[in-house]
Design a protein around this motif. Structure first.
Motif, PDB file in Angstrom:
ATOM      1  N   ARG A 180       4.056   5.738  -5.216  1.00 35.86           N
ATOM      2  CA  ARG A 180       3.956   5.822  -6.837  1.00 35.86           C
ATOM      3  C   ARG A 180       2.846   6.839  -7.122  1.00 35.86           C
ATOM      4  N   GLU A 181       1.788   6.870  -6.587  1.00 40.00           N
ATOM      5  CA  GLU A 181       0.676   7.772  -6.788  1.00 40.00           C
ATOM      6  C   GLU A 181       1.306   9.240  -6.757  1.00 40.00           C
ATOM      7  N   LEU A 182       1.853   9.353  -5.243  1.00 40.66           N
ATOM      8  CA  LEU A 182       2.329  10.774  -4.861  1.00 40.66           C
ATOM      9  C   LEU A 182       3.275  11.202  -5.926  1.00 40.66           C
ATOM     10  N   LEU A 183       4.552  10.141  -6.441  1.00 45.51           N
ATOM     11  CA  LEU A 183       5.421  10.695  -7.585  1.00 45.51           C
ATOM     12  C   LEU A 183       4.757  10.868  -8.807  1.00 45.51           C
ATOM     13  N   ARG A 184       3.736  10.430  -9.114  1.00 44.62           N
ATOM     14  CA  ARG A 184       3.074  10.476 -10.356  1.00 44.62           C
ATOM     15  C   ARG A 184       2.256  12.120 -10.282  1.00 44.62           C
ATOM     16  N   GLN A 221       0.871  -1.084   0.002  1.00 47.09           N
ATOM     17  CA  GLN A 221      -0.089   0.038  -0.184  1.00 47.09           C
ATOM     18  C   GLN A 221       1.000   1.150   0.031  1.00 47.09           C
ATOM     19  N   LEU A 222       2.001   1.210   0.906  1.00 51.92           N
ATOM     20  CA  LEU A 222       2.764   2.342   0.942  1.00 51.92           C
ATOM     21  C   LEU A 222       3.572   2.657  -0.594  1.00 51.92           C
ATOM     22  N   MET A 223       3.807   1.579  -1.209  1.00 46.85           N
ATOM     23  CA  MET A 223       4.449   1.631  -2.441  1.00 46.85           C
ATOM     24  C   MET A 223       3.543   2.354  -3.393  1.00 46.85           C
ATOM     25  N   LYS A 224       2.251   1.825  -3.329  1.00 43.30           N
ATOM     26  CA  LYS A 224       1.091   2.367  -4.319  1.00 43.30           C
ATOM     27  C   LYS A 224       0.875   3.788  -3.935  1.00 43.30           C
ATOM     28  N   LYS A 258       1.522   2.481   8.505  1.00 43.41           N
ATOM     29  CA  LYS A 258       2.458   2.364   9.503  1.00 43.41           C
ATOM     30  C   LYS A 258       2.283   1.218  10.520  1.00 43.41           C
ATOM     31  N   VAL A 259       3.416   0.534  10.614  1.00 42.91           N
ATOM     32  CA  VAL A 259       3.398  -0.590  11.132  1.00 42.91           C
ATOM     33  C   VAL A 259       3.663  -0.374  12.638  1.00 42.91           C
ATOM     34  N   ILE A 260       2.795  -0.901  13.368  1.00 44.12           N
ATOM     35  CA  ILE A 260       2.921  -0.505  15.158  1.00 44.12           C
ATOM     36  C   ILE A 260       3.264  -1.953  15.761  1.00 44.12           C
ATOM     37  N   GLN A 261       4.178  -1.662  16.520  1.00 44.31           N
ATOM     38  CA  GLN A 261       4.836  -3.076  17.245  1.00 44.31           C
ATOM     39  C   GLN A 261       4.262  -2.825  18.836  1.00 44.31           C
ATOM     40  N   ASP A 284      -4.153  13.984   2.703  1.00 40.92           N
ATOM     41  CA  ASP A 284      -4.750  12.714   2.418  1.00 40.92           C
ATOM     42  C   ASP A 284      -3.634  11.815   2.314  1.00 40.92           C
ATOM     43  N   TYR A 285      -2.767  12.181   1.609  1.00 45.07           N
ATOM     44  CA  TYR A 285      -1.409  11.308   1.380  1.00 45.07           C
ATOM     45  C   TYR A 285      -0.955  11.055   2.799  1.00 45.07           C
ATOM     46  N   ASP A 286      -0.652  11.868   3.537  1.00 43.79           N
ATOM     47  CA  ASP A 286      -0.201  11.863   5.168  1.00 43.79           C
ATOM     48  C   ASP A 286      -0.941  10.874   5.692  1.00 43.79           C
ATOM     49  N   ASP A 287      -2.329  10.848   5.703  1.00 44.66           N
ATOM     50  CA  ASP A 287      -3.206   9.869   6.331  1.00 44.66           C
ATOM     51  C   ASP A 287      -3.105   8.596   5.746  1.00 44.66           C
ATOM     52  N   LYS A 288      -2.915   8.537   4.464  1.00 43.47           N
ATOM     53  CA  LYS A 288      -2.646   7.098   3.890  1.00 43.47           C
ATOM     54  C   LYS A 288      -1.425   6.465   4.344  1.00 43.47           C
TER      55      LYS A 288
END
Length: 197
Positions: free
Chosen positions: A150-154, A144-147, A194-197, A185-189
């Motif tokens: 990429r959307e952000l880079l586009r 999802q982060l990669m997606k 984010k992985v929580i341990q 919105d991107y920050d929320d996404k």
């Protein structure tokens, strides 16, 4: 027995020798003497037979006494052998009990180690399952982060100099609010992934 017969024989002999009695009495006495002599011989034979039987009984008694002594010695030997066998059996039983106790202690120790290892294995399996699930979750969130990246880079590639100027336009700032909303919105996404341990 002879002593009892001797006076009778002596009396008879004296009667025969005196001759004072009549012939018939002499005959009677002779007959009585013969009878007494026969009885004496018979009694002597019986006495000899009885002495022989007594001697046989004494020999048999001696033989039986010897057999009893041998039997007593044999019984003592059997008792000694029995005691030794019982002592040996008890010793072997004690050795077996000690060995059994050692085996029980070793088994308990092995069972304790096995239970500890099973507990560790279960713990590690639980951790491994949790790590697998976490890894799957991380892989999914990474995708999802990669997606999102990429959307952000586009979107970033599509920004022109004019768009930057409109965004920085100080009077209205409408485009700036729109860009800030998109960035939020991107920050929320990103925060959602984010992985929580």
């Amino acid at each position: 027995m002879r002593k009892q017969l001797f006076p009778i024989v002596a009396v008879m002999a004296s009667l025969v020798s005196t001759g004072a009695h009549a012939q018939s009495e002499t005959d009677k006495l002779r007959e009585a003497l013969r009878s007494l002599t026969a009885q004496t011989r018979s009694l002597e034979d019986q006495r000899a037979s009885l002495q022989s039987k007594v001697a046989d009984a004494e020999r048999e008694k001696a033989a039986l006494t010897a057999q009893i002594a041998a039997a007593k010695a044999q019984v003592k030997e059997v008792e000694k052998t029995h005691r030794e066998a019982v002592d040996e059996f008890n010793q072997r039983l004690e050795d077996r009990n000690q060995t059994l106790e050692k085996w029980k202690a070793a088994y308990e120790e092995a069972a304790t180690v096995a239970r500890a290892k099973d507990a560790e294995r279960a713990k590690f399996e639980g951790e491994a399952t949790a790590y697998k699930a976490s890894t799957k979750s991380c892989v999914a969130k990474n995708g999802q982060l990669m997606k999102v990246g990429r959307e952000l880079l586009r979107r970033y590639e599509g920004v022109s100099f004019g768009d930057i100027a409109v965004i920085n336009e100080p009077l209205i700032g409408a485009r700036r609010v729109e860009v800030q909303n998109i960035l939020q919105d991107y920050d929320d996404k990103l925060l959602e992934q984010k992985v929580i341990q």
